[in-house]
Design an enzyme around this catalytic site. Structure first.
Site, PDB file in Angstrom:
ATOM      1  N   SER A 135     -25.761  80.390 -55.765  1.00  0.00           N
ATOM      2  CA  SER A 135     -26.397  79.522 -56.777  1.00  0.00           C
ATOM      3  C   SER A 135     -26.225  80.156 -58.150  1.00  0.00           C
ATOM      4  CB  SER A 135     -27.891  79.382 -56.486  1.00  0.00           C
ATOM      5  OG  SER A 135     -28.550  78.807 -57.590  1.00  0.00           O
ATOM      6  N   TYR A 148     -35.823  83.148 -55.280  1.00  0.00           N
ATOM      7  CA  TYR A 148     -34.615  82.417 -54.850  1.00  0.00           C
ATOM      8  C   TYR A 148     -33.380  83.040 -55.502  1.00  0.00           C
ATOM      9  CZ  TYR A 148     -31.345  78.437 -54.503  1.00  0.00           C
ATOM     10  OH  TYR A 148     -30.248  77.639 -54.268  1.00  0.00           O
TER      11      TYR A 148
HETATM   12  N1  LIG Z   1     -29.120  71.435 -54.476  1.00  0.00           N
HETATM   13  C1  LIG Z   1     -28.986  72.321 -55.450  1.00  0.00           C
HETATM   14  O1  LIG Z   1     -29.346  72.071 -56.624  1.00  0.00           O
HETATM   15  C2  LIG Z   1     -28.369  73.664 -55.168  1.00  0.00           C
HETATM   16  C3  LIG Z   1     -27.983  74.452 -56.266  1.00  0.00           C
HETATM   17  C4  LIG Z   1     -27.452  75.694 -56.034  1.00  0.00           C
HETATM   18  C5  LIG Z   1     -27.291  76.151 -54.733  1.00  0.00           C
HETATM   19  N2  LIG Z   1     -27.666  75.377 -53.675  1.00  0.00           N
HETATM   20  C6  LIG Z   1     -27.490  75.913 -52.329  1.00  0.00           C
HETATM   21  O2  LIG Z   1     -26.630  75.068 -51.608  1.00  0.00           O
HETATM   22  C7  LIG Z   1     -26.887  75.219 -50.215  1.00  0.00           C
HETATM   23  C8  LIG Z   1     -26.932  73.824 -49.580  1.00  0.00           C
HETATM   24  O3  LIG Z   1     -28.048  73.152 -50.122  1.00  0.00           O
HETATM   25  P1  LIG Z   1     -28.112  71.584 -50.310  1.00  0.00           P
HETATM   26  O4  LIG Z   1     -28.437  71.359 -51.733  1.00  0.00           O
HETATM   27  O5  LIG Z   1     -26.904  70.935 -49.720  1.00  0.00           O
HETATM   28  O6  LIG Z   1     -29.453  71.280 -49.500  1.00  0.00           O
HETATM   29  P2  LIG Z   1     -29.846  70.393 -48.252  1.00  0.00           P
HETATM   30  O7  LIG Z   1     -29.361  69.000 -48.404  1.00  0.00           O
HETATM   31  O8  LIG Z   1     -31.314  70.633 -48.114  1.00  0.00           O
HETATM   32  O9  LIG Z   1     -29.056  71.052 -47.034  1.00  0.00           O
HETATM   33  C9  LIG Z   1     -29.506  72.186 -46.367  1.00  0.00           C
HETATM   34  C10 LIG Z   1     -28.951  72.146 -44.960  1.00  0.00           C
HETATM   35  O10 LIG Z   1     -29.361  73.331 -44.277  1.00  0.00           O
HETATM   36  C11 LIG Z   1     -29.925  72.969 -43.024  1.00  0.00           C
HETATM   37  N3  LIG Z   1     -30.933  73.946 -42.667  1.00  0.00           N
HETATM   38  C12 LIG Z   1     -32.007  74.313 -43.394  1.00  0.00           C
HETATM   39  N4  LIG Z   1     -32.729  75.214 -42.719  1.00  0.00           N
HETATM   40  C13 LIG Z   1     -32.091  75.406 -41.532  1.00  0.00           C
HETATM   41  C14 LIG Z   1     -32.367  76.200 -40.400  1.00  0.00           C
HETATM   42  N5  LIG Z   1     -33.438  76.992 -40.355  1.00  0.00           N
HETATM   43  N6  LIG Z   1     -31.518  76.154 -39.347  1.00  0.00           N
HETATM   44  C15 LIG Z   1     -30.433  75.345 -39.393  1.00  0.00           C
HETATM   45  N7  LIG Z   1     -30.114  74.582 -40.442  1.00  0.00           N
HETATM   46  C16 LIG Z   1     -30.949  74.601 -41.500  1.00  0.00           C
HETATM   47  C17 LIG Z   1     -30.519  71.580 -43.265  1.00  0.00           C
HETATM   48  O11 LIG Z   1     -30.591  70.832 -42.062  1.00  0.00           O
HETATM   49  P3  LIG Z   1     -31.881  70.649 -41.133  1.00  0.00           P
HETATM   50  O12 LIG Z   1     -33.062  70.415 -42.036  1.00  0.00           O
HETATM   51  O13 LIG Z   1     -31.507  69.468 -40.289  1.00  0.00           O
HETATM   52  O14 LIG Z   1     -31.984  71.916 -40.348  1.00  0.00           O
HETATM   53  C18 LIG Z   1     -29.464  70.979 -44.155  1.00  0.00           C
HETATM   54  O15 LIG Z   1     -28.410  70.475 -43.359  1.00  0.00           O
HETATM   55  C19 LIG Z   1     -28.183  76.029 -50.106  1.00  0.00           C
HETATM   56  O16 LIG Z   1     -27.867  77.362 -49.779  1.00  0.00           O
HETATM   57  C20 LIG Z   1     -28.754  75.970 -51.504  1.00  0.00           C
HETATM   58  O17 LIG Z   1     -29.538  77.109 -51.802  1.00  0.00           O
HETATM   59  C21 LIG Z   1     -28.191  74.126 -53.865  1.00  0.00           C
END
Ligand SMILES: NC(=O)c1ccc[n+]([C@@H]2O[C@H](COP(=O)([O-])OP(=O)(O)OC[C@H]3O[C@@H](n4cnc5c(N)ncnc54)[C@H](OP(=O)(O)O)[C@@H]3O)[C@@H](O)[C@H]2O)c1
Length: 241
Positions: A135, A148
């Site tokens: 991130s 975070y």
């Molecule tokens: N969105 C942003 O603004 C942003 C910015 C910078 C970085 N990121 C990073 O990008 C990455 C992806 O995030 P996203 O934005 O795509 O979020 P998201 O839509 O919430 O996706 C997260 C995924 O991780 C899975 N997950 C969460 N906890 C889990 C667990 N304990 N076991 C197995 N699977 C798990 C969730 O599925 P289930 O709930 O079905 O388990 C979901 O498929 C993360 O590392 C986040 O920190 C996001």
């Protein structure tokens, strides 16, 4: 871009960046194993040809069996893409111990344990790629997301170190800016229209999107990036500049 490349294991594939990647990689002819907790979402992915494994990766004892099952089903990994992550937005003084522990476990301990699996010849090919989603908070921490940011800075350190230790396997990351996924939608008081408008004004090339992050991952795991390792690529439209 990545035609028919081996087997990608996507951790956290039921929504957001991981879901986009699972669907696009399978559409290019790759075998894809997708891991997440929500079985209904995984069933939707299976309909597009993804092999799905339901599991909570926070249960570290499950990880060796999860990875071994993926390899047994689809062959040695040519990429491991870690998208599962958790955000917690509140002042540090408000954070409970279990929230802190959960944040570091999913954002840093899980990738470290998975790296230990990935490093084995029984799990991945010699030219395989480990890719984790970091991130921009790892580069410029903001008040309210300090822990975070620290967990993601630790992830960057893991990527840099692994790149030196695991060659010829490559180890890379992508550091997105704020983008519209379930992770940010959980915080509508912060990530609302006013925030998005401000972000757009501060991003010379436009704010990050799920597909722009997936494009970066797809490039980094492809043969076109065969001499790139130890890099965490920022995808934020220039917002942190
Ligand atoms: N969105 C942003 O603004 C942003 C910015 C910078 C970085 N990121 C990073 O990008 C990455 C992806 O995030 P996203 O934005 O795509 O979020 P998201 O839509 O919430 O996706 C997260 C995924 O991780 C899975 N997950 C969460 N906890 C889990 C667990 N304990 N076991 C197995 N699977 C798990 C969730 O599925 P289930 O709930 O079905 O388990 C979901 O498929 C993360 O590392 C986040 O920190 C996001």
């Amino acid at each position: 871009m990545v035609e028919g490349i081996g087997h990608s294991l996507v951790i956290g594939a039921s929504s957001g960046i991981g879901r986009d990647l699972a669907v696009r990689l399978v559409s290019r002819g790759s075998k894809v194993t997708a891991v997440a907790r929500r079985a209904d979402r995984l069933a939707e992915l299976e309909a597009s040809g993804v092999y799905a494994l339901a599991g909570d990766v926070n249960d570290l004892s499950l990880l060796p069996a999860l990875v071994a099952t993926a390899v047994k089903a689809n062959g040695l990994l040519t990429s491991l893409i870690i998208c599962a992550g958790v955000q917690c937005i509140k002042p540090i003084r408000m954070m409970a111990v279990d929230e802190i522990e959960h944040l570091y476990r999913l954002n840093l301990t899980v990738p470290t344990v998975l790296a230990a699996q990935f490093a084995s010849r029984r799990i991945s090919t010699d030219d395989a790629v480990f890719c984790a989603i970091s991130s921009v908070a790892s580069l410029r921490p903001e008040p309210g997301i300090v822990a975070y940011g620290a967990s993601k800075a630790g992830l960057n350190g893991l990527i840099h170190g692994l790149a030196r230790e695991l060659g010829p396997r490559r180890v890379v990351g992508v550091a997105p800016g704020w983008l519209d996924t379930e992770l940010t939608q959980k915080f509508p008081h912060l990530y609302g229209e006013a925030f998005k408008e401000k972000l757009a004004k501060e991003s010379p090339a436009g704010p990050a999107t799920v597909s722009s992050v997936a494009d970066a991952v797809e490039f980094l795991i492809s043969p076109a990036a065969s001499r790139i390792t130890g890099v965490v690529l920022t995808v934020d439209g220039g917002a942190v500049l």
